[in-house]
Design an enzyme around this catalytic site. Structure first.
Site, PDB file in Angstrom:
ATOM      1  N   CYS A 297     -24.924 -25.528  33.514  1.00  0.00           N
ATOM      2  CA  CYS A 297     -23.686 -25.698  34.282  1.00  0.00           C
ATOM      3  C   CYS A 297     -22.673 -26.614  33.618  1.00  0.00           C
ATOM      4  O   CYS A 297     -21.468 -26.451  33.809  1.00  0.00           O
ATOM      5  CB  CYS A 297     -24.007 -26.193  35.687  1.00  0.00           C
ATOM      6  SG  CYS A 297     -24.841 -27.811  35.745  1.00  0.00           S
TER       7      CYS A 297
ATOM      8  N   ASP B 193     -24.141 -14.608  44.517  1.00  0.00           N
ATOM      9  CA  ASP B 193     -25.543 -14.596  44.932  1.00  0.00           C
ATOM     10  C   ASP B 193     -25.802 -15.477  46.144  1.00  0.00           C
ATOM     11  O   ASP B 193     -26.392 -15.035  47.138  1.00  0.00           O
ATOM     12  CB  ASP B 193     -26.441 -15.037  43.771  1.00  0.00           C
ATOM     13  CG  ASP B 193     -26.532 -13.988  42.673  1.00  0.00           C
ATOM     14  OD1 ASP B 193     -26.183 -12.825  42.941  1.00  0.00           O
ATOM     15  OD2 ASP B 193     -26.952 -14.327  41.563  1.00  0.00           O
TER      16      ASP B 193
ATOM     17  N   CYS C 167     -34.041 -29.737  35.956  1.00  0.00           N
ATOM     18  CA  CYS C 167     -33.160 -29.878  37.121  1.00  0.00           C
ATOM     19  C   CYS C 167     -33.823 -29.384  38.400  1.00  0.00           C
ATOM     20  O   CYS C 167     -33.681 -30.003  39.459  1.00  0.00           O
ATOM     21  CB  CYS C 167     -31.863 -29.109  36.875  1.00  0.00           C
ATOM     22  SG  CYS C 167     -30.637 -29.284  38.189  1.00  0.00           S
TER      23      CYS C 167
ATOM     24  N   GLY D 162     -30.566 -18.910  45.720  1.00  0.00           N
ATOM     25  CA  GLY D 162     -30.258 -17.575  45.210  1.00  0.00           C
ATOM     26  C   GLY D 162     -31.010 -17.210  43.951  1.00  0.00           C
ATOM     27  O   GLY D 162     -30.619 -16.263  43.255  1.00  0.00           O
TER      28      GLY D 162
ATOM     29  N   LEU E 225     -29.129 -23.818  49.406  1.00  0.00           N
ATOM     30  CA  LEU E 225     -28.342 -24.350  48.303  1.00  0.00           C
ATOM     31  C   LEU E 225     -27.315 -23.304  47.900  1.00  0.00           C
ATOM     32  O   LEU E 225     -27.673 -22.174  47.559  1.00  0.00           O
ATOM     33  CB  LEU E 225     -29.240 -24.694  47.109  1.00  0.00           C
ATOM     34  CG  LEU E 225     -30.187 -25.883  47.276  1.00  0.00           C
ATOM     35  CD1 LEU E 225     -30.996 -26.104  45.998  1.00  0.00           C
ATOM     36  CD2 LEU E 225     -29.432 -27.159  47.633  1.00  0.00           C
ATOM     37  N   MET E 226     -26.041 -23.661  47.972  1.00  0.00           N
ATOM     38  CA  MET E 226     -24.970 -22.721  47.688  1.00  0.00           C
ATOM     39  C   MET E 226     -24.180 -23.183  46.470  1.00  0.00           C
ATOM     40  O   MET E 226     -23.817 -24.349  46.355  1.00  0.00           O
ATOM     41  CB  MET E 226     -24.034 -22.591  48.902  1.00  0.00           C
ATOM     42  CG  MET E 226     -24.725 -22.069  50.147  1.00  0.00           C
ATOM     43  SD  MET E 226     -23.565 -21.771  51.523  1.00  0.00           S
ATOM     44  CE  MET E 226     -22.712 -20.297  50.934  1.00  0.00           C
TER      45      MET E 226
ATOM     46  N   GLY F 123     -21.394 -21.294  45.474  1.00  0.00           N
ATOM     47  CA  GLY F 123     -20.044 -20.757  45.593  1.00  0.00           C
ATOM     48  C   GLY F 123     -19.871 -19.446  44.857  1.00  0.00           C
ATOM     49  O   GLY F 123     -18.753 -18.942  44.728  1.00  0.00           O
TER      50      GLY F 123
END
Length: 347
Positions: A188, A13, A93, A117, A7-8, A10
């Protein structure tokens, strides 16, 4: 070659995680989840992932899961404040959105593991605290399914962020703009204040009464949704000589109850059980440590499971010393040393 779905976000980390996992011999596939409607943010972060993927020669996917996120996290967030609760959106989440999606994709694509991360570790088949006490995120991961844990990789879990950041900046200098990367926000979809989000859906500016613990009116406030348990500012108390703290929020009549810091203290916390295994409490009281919010210190406690009048399973934590500012809606997370045993949402 083992395959890992990463899971990225952007950010620094997760970009560094992609680099580390590839160095360790994994075939890495990045996934960026579109979870909110802030397109400018998405464009910024996806462009970073594109550069990272191009340099490392890895594939990545952008998955739109805004509908699921709205249902499981965003709506829950708004409705909780309307009910006078203090929600924990990250704790919701992770099991229902991020990791749920990641493991569904990993299974569909034939990937062995899922990596993120997060600053957390896996020890003895359990989520454990990260080595960086300041960045540890194990508190938000208490709700993950047990069968997922052996397949999770946390590349940063044994690292200290302040120590690895300059290394990451050096190793990933080809990204060009990495030094300007923003750290992930705790929530977020909140830019500045949670109130800004609530104002899109309800009237938060409704003046109401401040009450003492005997129910007497002693002041006024700006609207109950603007307060959380333990807050000591933003309301007026006539003739107050000492600080007053929010003890209780009453959405039904738009009042808040305030009192002294001593009145915030409690040695008993109850929570709806979300992930604590029955086997830990079957034969005797469980002795462990608990956290009542993300930044709180751990406190020794004796734990029992019971049922409320509706048959819901409740975690009862009797604490060895008082804690302050226990807020309904936050997470009660149980630890055995640095390992997460489970937890629930505070009543």
């Amino acid at each position: 070659m083992k395959k890992v779905l990463l899971l990225m976000s952007g950010g620094v980390d997760s970009s560094y995680c992609a680099y580390l996992l590839q160095k360790q011999g994994f075939l890495v596939h990045g996934v960026y989840l579109k979870l909110h409607d802030k397109e400018q943010k998405h464009s910024y972060y996806i462009s970073n992932i594109e550069k990272c993927a191009k340099h490392l020669d890895i594939e990545y996917s952008v998955i739109d899961e805004r509908e699921l996120f709205k249902k499981k996290v965003y709506d829950y967030f708004v409705e909780s404040y309307q009910k006078g609760l203090t929600p924990n959106p990250c704790a919701m989440c992770n099991p229902f959105v991020k990791f749920g999606i990641a493991f569904r994709l990993a299974d569909e694509m034939g990937f062995d593991s899922v990596a993120t991360g997060h600053y957390a570790q896996i020890k003895e088949g359990k989520i454990a605290q990260g080595a960086d006490a300041q960045k540890d995120q194990s508190y938000f991961l208490f709700g993950l399914k047990p069968e997922w844990i052996e397949r999770i990789i946390f590349p940063l879990g044994d690292k200290i962020k302040e120590e690895i950041k300059p290394i990451a900046l050096k190793e990933l200098s080809w990204l060009g703009t990495l030094e300007t990367y923003r750290d992930s926000q705790e929530i977020c979809f909140v830019e500045n204040s949670y109130i800004d989000v609530l104002k899109k859906h309800c009237n938060t500016d409704v003046n109401g009464d401040v009450l003492d613990t005997n129910g007497h009116k002693i002041g006024t406030h700006k609207g109950y949704m603007q307060y959380t348990i333990g807050k000591r500012k933003g309301f007026t108390v006539k003739g107050a000589l000492n600080p007053h703290y929010v003890l209780k929020i009453n959405p039904q009549d738009n009042t808040i109850v305030v009192g002294s810091r001593e009145e915030l203290a409690t040695k008993e916390v109850r929570a709806h059980n979300f992930s604590l295994p029955h086997t830990l409490c079957d034969s005797k009281e469980l002795e462990c440590e608990v956290k009542i919010r993300y930044k709180s210190n751990k406190t020794r406690a004796k734990i029992a499971l019971e049922r409320d009048e509706n048959g819901h399973e409740i975690i009862l934590a009797r604490l060895s010393e008082p804690v302050y500012g226990v807020a309904s809606g936050q997470a009660l997370v149980l630890y055995d040393d640095d390992k997460v045993l489970g937890g629930g949402f505070i009543l």
